[in-house]
Write a protein that holds these residues in place. Structure first.
Motif, PDB file in Angstrom:
ATOM      1  N   THR A   1      42.039  45.178  29.319  1.00  0.00           N
ATOM      2  CA  THR A   1      41.111  45.165  30.521  1.00  0.00           C
ATOM      3  C   THR A   1      41.788  45.006  31.745  1.00  0.00           C
ATOM      4  OG1 THR A   1      39.761  43.354  29.266  1.00  0.00           O
ATOM      5  CG2 THR A   1      39.547  43.104  31.488  1.00  0.00           C
ATOM      6  N   LEU A   2      41.135  45.881  32.662  1.00  0.00           N
ATOM      7  CA  LEU A   2      41.842  46.215  34.102  1.00  0.00           C
ATOM      8  C   LEU A   2      40.925  45.555  35.334  1.00  0.00           C
ATOM      9  CD1 LEU A   2      43.967  47.562  35.669  1.00  0.00           C
ATOM     10  CD2 LEU A   2      42.897  49.538  35.478  1.00  0.00           C
ATOM     11  N   GLU A   3      41.578  44.999  36.242  1.00  0.00           N
ATOM     12  CA  GLU A   3      40.828  44.627  37.225  1.00  0.00           C
ATOM     13  C   GLU A   3      41.663  44.796  38.481  1.00  0.00           C
ATOM     14  OE1 GLU A   3      38.996  40.544  37.742  1.00  0.00           O
ATOM     15  OE2 GLU A   3      40.534  40.156  38.915  1.00  0.00           O
ATOM     16  N   ILE A   4      41.123  45.247  39.664  1.00  0.00           N
ATOM     17  CA  ILE A   4      41.713  45.459  40.797  1.00  0.00           C
ATOM     18  C   ILE A   4      40.863  44.739  41.921  1.00  0.00           C
ATOM     19  CG2 ILE A   4      42.265  47.364  42.760  1.00  0.00           C
ATOM     20  CD1 ILE A   4      42.463  49.339  40.304  1.00  0.00           C
ATOM     21  N   LYS A   5      41.433  43.849  42.718  1.00  0.00           N
ATOM     22  CA  LYS A   5      40.903  43.034  43.766  1.00  0.00           C
ATOM     23  C   LYS A   5      41.460  43.248  44.998  1.00  0.00           C
ATOM     24  CE  LYS A   5      39.445  38.276  43.882  1.00  0.00           C
ATOM     25  NZ  LYS A   5      39.463  37.005  43.669  1.00  0.00           N
ATOM     26  N   SER A   6      40.789  43.032  46.064  1.00  0.00           N
ATOM     27  CA  SER A   6      41.163  43.209  47.359  1.00  0.00           C
ATOM     28  C   SER A   6      40.420  42.065  47.946  1.00  0.00           C
ATOM     29  CB  SER A   6      40.928  44.301  48.112  1.00  0.00           C
ATOM     30  OG  SER A   6      41.156  44.378  49.446  1.00  0.00           O
ATOM     31  N   GLY A   7      41.092  40.909  48.225  1.00  0.00           N
ATOM     32  CA  GLY A   7      40.593  39.777  48.973  1.00  0.00           C
ATOM     33  C   GLY A   7      39.310  39.048  48.021  1.00  0.00           C
ATOM     34  N   VAL A   8      38.151  39.225  48.478  1.00  0.00           N
ATOM     35  CA  VAL A   8      36.989  38.788  47.466  1.00  0.00           C
ATOM     36  C   VAL A   8      36.310  39.688  47.033  1.00  0.00           C
ATOM     37  CG1 VAL A   8      36.873  36.381  48.702  1.00  0.00           C
ATOM     38  CG2 VAL A   8      35.348  38.481  49.559  1.00  0.00           C
ATOM     39  N   ASN A   9      36.859  41.040  47.062  1.00  0.00           N
ATOM     40  CA  ASN A   9      36.165  42.220  46.611  1.00  0.00           C
ATOM     41  C   ASN A   9      36.980  43.110  45.353  1.00  0.00           C
ATOM     42  OD1 ASN A   9      33.967  42.315  48.521  1.00  0.00           O
ATOM     43  ND2 ASN A   9      35.686  43.026  49.973  1.00  0.00           N
TER      44      ASN A   9
END
Length: 87
Positions: free
Chosen positions: A34-42
């Motif tokens: 599983t892969l998640e990329i996050k920037s702040g709340v996005n």
């Protein structure tokens, strides 16, 4: 047991104008991630190639041919922007 063996993504600072980077995940054929990329709340939406407020990720992806490759489109950024990548 199927194992993820490597993850590759250029982590140099992103140009102010934005850019596209390639990520590569390799391991045993059939390994799942599983892969998640996050920037702040996005969160990065891998279907639209945009960041959005609604949580989204790549979930339960099975490696075929021992590899998974994707292009990540990073938008233009202000100084100090941070991206968190969770595999």
């Amino acid at each position: 047991m199927k194992v993820i063996k490597s993850f590759s993504l250029d982590t140099k600072d992103i140009r102010e104008a934005g850019e596209t980077r390639t990520l590569a995940i390799s391991g045993d054929n059939g390994a799942v991630f599983t892969l998640e990329i996050k920037s702040g709340v996005n969160y990065y939406n891998f279907q639209t190639n945009l960041f959005q407020a609604t949580k989204t990720n790549l979930s339960d992806i099975s490696l075929t041919e021992n590899t998974y490759n994707a292009n990540i489109r990073f938008p233009s950024v202000a100084a100090g922007a941070q991206y968190d990548v969770h595999l």
